[in-house]
Enzyme design. Structure first.
Site, PDB file in Angstrom:
ATOM      1  N   LYS A 190       0.885  -1.179   0.000  1.00 32.80           N
ATOM      2  CA  LYS A 190       0.000   0.000   0.000  1.00 32.80           C
ATOM      3  C   LYS A 190       0.915   1.219   0.000  1.00 32.80           C
ATOM      4  CE  LYS A 190      -2.093   3.062   1.813  1.00 32.80           C
ATOM      5  NZ  LYS A 190      -1.875   4.452   1.338  1.00 32.80           N
ATOM      6  N   GLY A 243       6.159   4.987   8.725  1.00 32.95           N
ATOM      7  CA  GLY A 243       5.344   6.203   8.650  1.00 32.95           C
ATOM      8  C   GLY A 243       5.336   6.909   9.984  1.00 32.95           C
ATOM      9  N   SER A 244       4.279   7.642  10.231  1.00 33.13           N
ATOM     10  CA  SER A 244       4.221   8.477  11.438  1.00 33.13           C
ATOM     11  C   SER A 244       3.906   7.636  12.673  1.00 33.13           C
ATOM     12  CB  SER A 244       3.143   9.543  11.251  1.00 33.13           C
ATOM     13  OG  SER A 244       1.895   8.901  11.042  1.00 33.13           O
ATOM     14  N   GLY A 248       1.391   4.431  13.034  1.00 34.52           N
ATOM     15  CA  GLY A 248       2.026   3.187  13.497  1.00 34.52           C
ATOM     16  C   GLY A 248       1.274   2.597  14.676  1.00 34.52           C
ATOM     17  N   GLU A 266       8.108   1.222  11.952  1.00 33.82           N
ATOM     18  CA  GLU A 266       9.305   2.084  11.841  1.00 33.82           C
ATOM     19  C   GLU A 266       8.770   3.493  11.759  1.00 33.82           C
ATOM     20  OE1 GLU A 266      12.514   1.075  11.133  1.00 33.82           O
ATOM     21  OE2 GLU A 266      12.363  -0.844  10.131  1.00 33.82           O
ATOM     22  N   CYS A 300      13.006  10.818   8.206  1.00 35.87           N
ATOM     23  CA  CYS A 300      12.803  10.367   9.593  1.00 35.87           C
ATOM     24  C   CYS A 300      14.070  10.586  10.408  1.00 35.87           C
ATOM     25  CB  CYS A 300      12.401   8.906   9.601  1.00 35.87           C
ATOM     26  SG  CYS A 300      13.512   7.862   8.656  1.00 35.87           S
ATOM     27  N   GLU A 399       8.487  16.298  15.535  1.00 38.06           N
ATOM     28  CA  GLU A 399       9.023  16.035  14.200  1.00 38.06           C
ATOM     29  C   GLU A 399       8.319  16.971  13.220  1.00 38.06           C
ATOM     30  OE1 GLU A 399       7.984  12.337  12.207  1.00 38.06           O
ATOM     31  OE2 GLU A 399      10.055  12.164  11.536  1.00 38.06           O
TER      32      GLU A 399
HETATM   33  P1  NAD Z   1       1.828   8.517   7.451  1.00 42.97           P
HETATM   34  O1  NAD Z   1       1.902   7.784   8.736  1.00 42.97           O
HETATM   35  O2  NAD Z   1       0.859   9.606   7.319  1.00 42.97           O
HETATM   36  O3  NAD Z   1       1.524   7.511   6.241  1.00 42.97           O
HETATM   37  C1  NAD Z   1       2.283   6.344   6.055  1.00 42.97           C
HETATM   38  C2  NAD Z   1       1.417   5.326   5.344  1.00 42.97           C
HETATM   39  O4  NAD Z   1       0.327   4.985   6.195  1.00 42.97           O
HETATM   40  C3  NAD Z   1       0.817   5.827   4.037  1.00 42.97           C
HETATM   41  O5  NAD Z   1       0.814   4.794   3.087  1.00 42.97           O
HETATM   42  C4  NAD Z   1      -0.600   6.187   4.450  1.00 42.97           C
HETATM   43  O6  NAD Z   1      -1.527   6.106   3.395  1.00 42.97           O
HETATM   44  C5  NAD Z   1      -0.901   5.141   5.502  1.00 42.97           C
HETATM   45  N1  NAD Z   1      -1.933   5.567   6.445  1.00 42.97           N
HETATM   46  C6  NAD Z   1      -2.260   6.839   6.802  1.00 42.97           C
HETATM   47  N2  NAD Z   1      -3.284   6.830   7.686  1.00 42.97           N
HETATM   48  C7  NAD Z   1      -3.616   5.529   7.883  1.00 42.97           C
HETATM   49  C8  NAD Z   1      -4.601   4.875   8.683  1.00 42.97           C
HETATM   50  N3  NAD Z   1      -5.448   5.560   9.445  1.00 42.97           N
HETATM   51  N4  NAD Z   1      -4.646   3.537   8.665  1.00 42.97           N
HETATM   52  C9  NAD Z   1      -3.795   2.822   7.882  1.00 42.97           C
HETATM   53  N5  NAD Z   1      -2.858   3.382   7.094  1.00 42.97           N
HETATM   54  C10 NAD Z   1      -2.759   4.728   7.099  1.00 42.97           C
HETATM   55  O7  NAD Z   1       3.321   9.021   7.166  1.00 42.97           O
HETATM   56  P2  NAD Z   1       3.872   9.847   5.919  1.00 42.97           P
HETATM   57  O8  NAD Z   1       3.367  11.241   6.034  1.00 42.97           O
HETATM   58  O9  NAD Z   1       3.629   9.115   4.659  1.00 42.97           O
HETATM   59  O10 NAD Z   1       5.434   9.794   6.212  1.00 42.97           O
HETATM   60  C11 NAD Z   1       6.018  10.588   7.160  1.00 42.97           C
HETATM   61  C12 NAD Z   1       6.305   9.820   8.426  1.00 42.97           C
HETATM   62  O11 NAD Z   1       7.046   8.626   8.138  1.00 42.97           O
HETATM   63  C13 NAD Z   1       7.183  10.596   9.368  1.00 42.97           C
HETATM   64  O12 NAD Z   1       6.738  10.488  10.699  1.00 42.97           O
HETATM   65  C14 NAD Z   1       8.549   9.938   9.200  1.00 42.97           C
HETATM   66  O13 NAD Z   1       9.425  10.119  10.262  1.00 42.97           O
HETATM   67  C15 NAD Z   1       8.158   8.531   9.002  1.00 42.97           C
HETATM   68  N6  NAD Z   1       9.264   7.753   8.364  1.00 42.97           N
HETATM   69  C16 NAD Z   1       9.948   6.844   9.122  1.00 42.97           C
HETATM   70  C17 NAD Z   1      11.009   6.128   8.567  1.00 42.97           C
HETATM   71  C18 NAD Z   1      11.752   5.080   9.366  1.00 42.97           C
HETATM   72  O14 NAD Z   1      12.431   4.240   8.768  1.00 42.97           O
HETATM   73  N7  NAD Z   1      11.654   5.039  10.672  1.00 42.97           N
HETATM   74  C19 NAD Z   1      11.360   6.351   7.237  1.00 42.97           C
HETATM   75  C20 NAD Z   1      10.653   7.284   6.494  1.00 42.97           C
HETATM   76  C21 NAD Z   1       9.588   7.972   7.077  1.00 42.97           C
END
Ligand code: NAD
Length: 496
Positions: A190, A243-244, A248, A266, A300, A399
């Site tokens: 996804k 992601g965030s 997570g 992550e 991140c 962040e």
């Molecule tokens: P996000 O959490 O908004 O989205 C990540 C993914 O989750 C996307 O595919 C999104 O569509 C999906 N998502 C969003 N809401 C959801 C829900 N309610 N239920 C299920 N899935 C959902 O994050 P983003 O804005 O895409 O990315 C930024 C974040 O990712 C930052 O916090 C960043 O630090 C983190 N990040 C972490 C790493 C790592 O390796 N630790 C690497 C890159 C980014």
């Protein structure tokens, strides 16, 4: 191959054949949810509408993945053959690297040069590495009594859902897919809403490389529909998520409310770059500022907190401000550009909001402003910001996911450690010193999954990557990632 040349990237972008449907069971199909309407942050141009997955569409993809898994076409293939197919896939990506890099640059604003040199190189390397590793994973034969034999084997877990962000869209995807596929799982990807085109093209290349139908499916769509449906699905065995922190934690909740699937989160970070008094200040500050502004600060691991001895604070602010002024955004399609566009208008407004609140609450603005920057008409650009703040300031705690560097003074090493460890995150940290004893003792007390000493963002496929505390507990890369996608199984054989 990974060196961008030429000046016709805008024309080439206009002729890209962008895929706009779900990829399930080796075929393109229409999704039934509200379609996605992406916009290029480079110039605000509307991109083709993308078909999005509903919960029913996700269910179809999960059934396809399960069928493929049970059929054994991939899960029971000799590991060597699976590995060779992953290496063939890596070669396909290599051969199409310019197109993929251009697609990423178009959809999320990353400088084309970075997309090609850094991101695509890492993606090819990752698939190749796990392809080579596929037939070199050893199981265990523990010592037991002479009349018995015990095997401890690692079995593929089954159906894996990979939910990824947009900032390094294909690198994050590769970090999930490569180890999951190497050990025989089927995967449903996804992608983030902003970076679906590159994910769809990647799946097509996997198919062309010979990875069987149903083994890699892509369900584009909104997070709270397609992502949630994967999190709640009872026939998904594992969710690997980057992601965030907020989302997570939602996945942990989806798991608890459904089948107790394993979730590997992550999450975000607030990297402290800690400069000890003996360090080369100029070098440490420049590397920290570069690490904070890289990828428009949408990282991140962005080194968004610079911790310096109080006596060096003003000089550090000056050096960081110089770097900020040298790093202005420009057209992502120009091969000389090192800073591109912010992913969306929403993200830009969020970054600007942080800077406005910082200024209004006493932060010293050493470089940058609260206003947007114009690099390409209609695009979303924001110039780097350097602020002098106290450790408890909002910009030094949360962040931002934008090019905003907080410079913070500390009094002694204990104070520095308390500040460095004093956020909810624990992804990465950097330490600058040539004092061997200090490096050992301080690096051990930094609560982070990764600590860089006298460098920033260095790594290798052989090294695990991931965080502690609010940054999650998943680990990508290295042979340790294999553990995430396998079940440990004991077979006890009673001998005659
Ligand atoms: P996000 O959490 O908004 O989205 C990540 C993914 O989750 C996307 O595919 C999104 O569509 C999906 N998502 C969003 N809401 C959801 C829900 N309610 N239920 C299920 N899935 C959902 O994050 P983003 O804005 O895409 O990315 C930024 C974040 O990712 C930052 O916090 C960043 O630090 C983190 N990040 C972490 C790493 C790592 O390796 N630790 C690497 C890159 C980014």
């Amino acid at each position: 191959m990974f060196t961008a040349t030429g000046d016709d990237w805008a024309e080439r972008a206009a002729t890209l054949r962008l895929r706009t449907q779900m990829f399930v069971d080796g075929a393109w199909i229409e999704g039934s949810a509200e379609p996605l309407s992406p916009i290029s942050p480079r110039d605000g141009r509307k991109l083709p509408v993308i078909s999005a997955a509903s919960a029913a569409d996700v269910d179809r993809a999960v059934r396809s993945a399960r069928r493929a898994f049970e059929s054994g076409t991939w899960s029971r293939l000799a590991p060597r053959e699976r590995g060779q197919l992953l290496i063939a896939f890596a070669q396909k990506i290599h051969d199409n690297a310019e197109e993929l890099a251009l697609t990423i640059s178009l959809e999320m604003g990353k400088p084309l040069r970075e997309a090609l040199q850094t991101e695509l190189r890492a993606v090819v390397n990752c698939f190749r590495w796990y392809g080579e590793a596929a037939d070199k994973i050893l199981d265990e034969l523990p010592v037991t009594a002479p009349n018995s034999l015990a095997l401890v084997t690692r079995e593929p877990a089954g159906v894996v859902a990979a939910v990824v962000p947009w900032n390094f869209p294909l690198t994050m995807t590769a970090w999930k897919l490569a180890p999951a596929l190497a050990v025989g799982n089927s995967v449903i990807l996804k992608p983030a809403e902003h970076t679906t085109f590159s994910a769809l093209r990647l799946a097509e290349l996997a198919h062309e490389a010979g990875i069987p139908a149903g083994v890699l499916n892509v369900t584009p769509g909104a997070g709270d529909i397609a992502g949630r449906a994967l999190g709640e699905h009872r026939d998904v065995d594992i969710v690997t998520f980057t992601g965030s922190p907020e989302v997570g934690r939602r996945f942990l909740g989806y798991s608890a409310a459904s089948n107790g699937k394993r979730v590997w989160p992550e999450l975000g970070g607030k990297t402290a770059s800690l400069v000890l008094p003996d360090a080369d200040l100029e070098r440490a500050v420049r590397a920290t500022a570069d690490g904070c502004f890289y990828n428009q600060g949408q990282m991140c691991t962005a080194s968004s907190r610079l911790l310096v001895p109080r006596a060096q604070r003003d000089r550090a602010l000056e050096i960081a401000a110089d770097v900020a002024r040298e790093t202005l955004p420009a057209d992502p399609f120009s091969i000389t550009t090192s800073m591109g566009a912010i992913v969306s208008e929403k993200q830009l407004a969020s970054i600007a909001g942080f800077v406005q609140r910082a200024e209004a609450t006493g932060a010293e603005l050493a470089a940058g402003s609260t206003e947007r920057f114009t690099a390409v008409d209609g695009g979303s650009y924001f110039a780097p910001v350097v602020v002098g703040v106290t450790p408890d300031h909002e910009v030094a705690q949360r962040e931002i996911f934008g090019p905003v560097l907080s410079v913070i003074a500390y009094d002694d090493v204990e104070d520095a450690l308390a500040i460095a460890n004093g956020t909810e995150y624990g992804l990465a940290a950097a330490l600058w010193s040539t004092d061997l004893n200090a490096v050992h003792s301080v690096s051990r007390r930094l609560r982070a999954g990764v600590v860089w000493v006298n460098c920033f963002e260095e790594g290798d496929m052989t090294i695990p990557f991931g965080g502690v505390k609010g940054s999650g507990f998943g680990r990508d890369k290295s042979l340790h990632a294999i553990d995430k996608f396998t079940d440990m199984k004991t077979t006890w054989i009673e001998l005659a």
